[in-house]
Scaffold this motif. Structure first.
Motif, mmCIF file in Angstrom:
data_model
loop_
_atom_site.group_PDB
_atom_site.id
_atom_site.type_symbol
_atom_site.label_atom_id
_atom_site.label_comp_id
_atom_site.label_asym_id
_atom_site.label_seq_id
_atom_site.Cartn_x
_atom_site.Cartn_y
_atom_site.Cartn_z
ATOM 1 N N UNK A 105 0.838 -1.356 0.000
ATOM 2 C CA UNK A 105 -0.063 -0.008 -0.140
ATOM 3 C C UNK A 105 0.874 1.357 -0.122
ATOM 4 N N UNK A 106 2.079 0.994 0.515
ATOM 5 C CA UNK A 106 2.934 2.462 0.357
ATOM 6 C C UNK A 106 3.680 2.333 -0.933
ATOM 7 N N UNK A 107 4.101 1.313 -1.248
ATOM 8 C CA UNK A 107 5.113 1.133 -2.574
ATOM 9 C C UNK A 107 4.339 1.695 -3.803
ATOM 10 N N UNK A 108 3.056 1.002 -3.966
ATOM 11 C CA UNK A 108 2.248 1.170 -5.137
ATOM 12 C C UNK A 108 2.057 2.786 -5.505
ATOM 13 N N UNK A 109 1.679 3.529 -4.740
ATOM 14 C CA UNK A 109 1.114 4.694 -5.042
ATOM 15 C C UNK A 109 2.498 5.766 -5.430
ATOM 16 N N UNK A 110 3.729 5.244 -4.824
ATOM 17 C CA UNK A 110 4.984 6.020 -5.052
ATOM 18 C C UNK A 110 5.468 5.428 -6.303
ATOM 19 N N UNK A 111 5.207 4.245 -6.688
ATOM 20 C CA UNK A 111 5.981 3.791 -7.949
ATOM 21 C C UNK A 111 4.861 4.692 -9.092
ATOM 22 N N UNK A 112 3.821 4.582 -8.878
ATOM 23 C CA UNK A 112 2.814 5.485 -9.940
ATOM 24 C C UNK A 112 3.369 6.893 -10.240
ATOM 25 N N UNK A 113 3.647 7.498 -8.984
ATOM 26 C CA UNK A 113 4.066 8.982 -8.866
ATOM 27 C C UNK A 113 5.419 9.101 -9.699
ATOM 28 N N UNK A 114 6.289 8.078 -9.323
ATOM 29 C CA UNK A 114 7.588 7.994 -9.851
ATOM 30 C C UNK A 114 7.603 7.902 -11.266
ATOM 31 N N UNK A 115 6.966 6.945 -11.835
ATOM 32 C CA UNK A 115 6.698 6.395 -13.442
ATOM 33 C C UNK A 115 6.023 8.008 -14.089
#
Length: 125
Positions: A105-115
């Motif tokens: 839950x912490x990693x997924x939104x950060x990955x979206x933001x990073x991409x």
């Protein structure tokens, strides 16, 4: 768009990884940093990606592997963003910079933001 992460999309070339660290550009959304390099790739693959976690911050291999699994999974589910918005070929290396054990839950939104940040940066160049 298939949500697969086949073997040919995995970054394994030592030369390419070294080149990434020497010449690659980076974008960062804490706790993930993306180092990328526009490069020619074999086997008509658009992106090859790898993940890494600091041994200094996570002594336990089990914990490092868990974080790498989370990074790969969140990339796999969100790589369509990049595939659908870019025609170039890239080598990606995701580094986990955090010091605490994350959950999906912490990693997924950060990955979206990073991409998204990567795409914005690439569009301006």
């Amino acid at each position: 768009m298939r949500y697969a992460f086949p073997k040919k999309e995995k970054l394994k070339s030592k030369k390419l990884i070294d080149l990434l660290f020497e010449e690659g550009k980076s974008v960062s959304v804490y706790p993930i940093k993306l180092i990328y390099l526009r490069t020619a790739l074999p086997e008509n693959v658009r992106i090859q990606a790898g993940v890494t976690v600091s041994k200094k911050n996570f002594k336990s291999a089990v914990r490092r592997n868990r974080i790498k699994r989370l990074l790969r999974e969140s990339y796999r589910l969100n790589k369509g963003q990049v595939f659908n918005n870019s025609d170039d070929t890239f080598a990606f290396l995701f580094l986990y910079l955090g010091k605490e054990m994350p959950n999906f839950g912490e990693i997924a939104p950060k990955m979206v933001e990073l991409l998204h940040k990567f795409l914005v940066k690439e569009k301006t160049h």
